[in-house]
Enzyme design. Structure first.
Site, PDB file in Angstrom:
ATOM      1  N   CYS A  32     -27.743   4.237 -23.361  1.00 52.10           N
ATOM      2  CA  CYS A  32     -27.714   3.250 -22.272  1.00 52.10           C
ATOM      3  C   CYS A  32     -28.025   1.861 -22.817  1.00 52.10           C
ATOM      4  O   CYS A  32     -29.143   1.573 -23.240  1.00 52.10           O
ATOM      5  CB  CYS A  32     -28.715   3.698 -21.211  1.00 52.10           C
ATOM      6  SG  CYS A  32     -29.399   2.414 -20.170  1.00 52.10           S
ATOM      7  N   CYS A  35     -30.743  -0.271 -21.214  1.00 52.74           N
ATOM      8  CA  CYS A  35     -32.074   0.239 -21.583  1.00 52.74           C
ATOM      9  C   CYS A  35     -32.545  -0.424 -22.866  1.00 52.74           C
ATOM     10  O   CYS A  35     -33.712  -0.787 -23.011  1.00 52.74           O
ATOM     11  CB  CYS A  35     -32.049   1.756 -21.789  1.00 52.74           C
ATOM     12  SG  CYS A  35     -31.569   2.689 -20.322  1.00 52.74           S
TER      13      CYS A  35
END
Lengths: 108, 307
Positions: A32, A35
């Site tokens: 991700c 993230c």
């Protein structure tokens, strides 16, 4: 400088729920990108709020139980716990100033 | 004041990083301000197939990282900060950020765009609980489930195709009866048995207690309403420019994009715009890269003209 500690399914209760201070958990996964973008911001906050708020990160890929228990279906999600209960859920990439507002209002 | 540069670039996507690379190679003292991760929107793309030089495609995150490395190699300085405002009235421009103020002779605004929200009931309330704007981030939470994708452009179809790795069924809900997406993506989507289409259909609301359960839909031609049980909904209905802080400072189009000429000049001398954020951009990586080069070359000319 304090860094967010790695929390897993087996240590979640002890580290997060039983924490004596408010505790911010960063739910993330290696695939991700946002993230990865929010991680350095959370690290800086961990230094600035050392002693007042605990910081941890949960890899949802390796720890599905914690993610499922709190209904995490989008990452990054930051969950701020106080007295063992999730008080604030912050989804997606946010600015440091925005995150500080949430942290400060939890402390006051 | 604050730190002063010859050039400040706002935004670290393909346009900003290209401008930064050109500026650094021209030995302009340059600061690039980025709020998140250098790379911009493309870091969420699973695979970029239409950027020349990578015949097998390249992941958006890797491409962004390579662009950053290339710009840094020539000495580009990058600061992590969120821009809160700019002052462009004098010869010296000021960029105000959450981390402090910076001054510069010239400014390139390459802050890009971000996903648009639909603005339907339930969208904000169920964000992170089944409502998502990032398929590569959140697809894995929907293993063996039925999910919907809203939209008909390249991002929507790329998302739908990617999500078939996890979901048992992906229903693409589109307000028209034809897709805006590139033909090759349409072919792939039509040939993917897990993908179904609901044409001429708009999302009216998202429902669920703590988790997405149901979508309320309406056919725009017949006005007939229907519902669809899904556990997730990925919204990909286009991009809006990150120009919220520029109202009244620069000329913006009705949609909020920065108006420029073919030299990437805004109406304010020394202020340029590049990439998705400028009016008329086709919102491609290759066009953003081109804009970034044009803006940097002209910014250098401007800086040397006023010395």
């Amino acid at each position: 400088m304090a860094e967010p500690q790695h929390v897993d399914d087996s240590s979640f209760n002890q580290v997060v729920i039983e924490a004596e201070t408010p505790f911010l958990v960063d739910f993330w996964a290696p695939w991700c990108s946002p993230c990865r973008a929010i991680a350095p911001i959370v690290e800086e906050l961990a230094g600035e709020y050392e002693g007042k708020i605990g910081f941890g990160k949960v890899n949802v890929d390796e720890n599905p139980k914690s993610a499922t228990e709190y209904g995490i279906r989008s990452i990054p999600t930051l969950l701020l716990f106080k007295d063992g209960k999730p008080m604030t859920q912050i989804v997606g990439l946010r600015s440091k100033a925005d995150l500080k507002k949430h942290l400060d209002s939890t402390l006051n | 004041m604050d730190d002063s540069y010859q050039l400040i670039i706002i935004g670290g996507g393909p346009a900003g990083l290209t401008a930064g690379m050109y500026a650094a190679r021209s030995r302009l003292s340059t600061l690039l301000v980025e709020r998140g991760l250098p790379g911009g929107q493309i870091v969420n793309a699973e695979l970029v197939e239409n950027y020349p030089g990578f015949p097998e495609g390249i992941s958006g995150a890797e491409l962004g990282s390579l662009m950053e490395q290339q710009a840094r190699r020539y000495g580009l300085e990058i600061a992590m900060a969120e821009v809160e405002g700019v002052d462009v009235t004098g010869e010296q421009k000021t960029v105000r950020t959450g981390e402090g103020h910076y001054g510069a002779t010239a400014l390139i605004i390459a802050g890009g765009s971000e996903y648009s929200k639909l603005g339907v009931p339930g969208e904000d309330e169920l964000r992170g609980r089944g409502v998502s704007y990032c398929a590569t981030c959140d697809g894995a939470f929907f293993r063996d489930q039925t999910i919907a994708v809203i939209g008909g452009g390249n991002v929507a179809l790329n998302d739908a195709i990617f999500l078939t790795r996890f979901a048992s069924k992906v229903i693409v809900v589109h307000r028209r009866n034809e897709l805006r997406a590139t033909k090759i993506l349409q072919e792939r989507a039509f040939n993917q048995p897990k993908i179904e289409f609901l044409w001429d259909t708009v999302l009216k609301s998202i429902e669920g207690e703590g988790q997405v359960k149901l979508l309320r839909l309406q056919n725009v031609k017949t006005s007939v309403e229907s519902s669809l049980e899904v556990s997730g909904v990925f919204i990909a209905v286009g991009l809006k420019p990150n120009t919220g802080y520029l109202g009244g400072v620069l000329a913006l189009s009705p949609e909020g994009f920065i108006v420029v000429n073919e030299q990437m000049e805004t109406g304010v001398p020394g202020v340029f715009a590049a990439g998705d954020i400028r009016c008329g951009s086709p919102q491609q990586i290759s066009s953003a890269v081109g804009d970034g080069a044009v803006a940097a070359i002209n910014a250098e000319k401007y800086i040397s003209s006023i010395l």
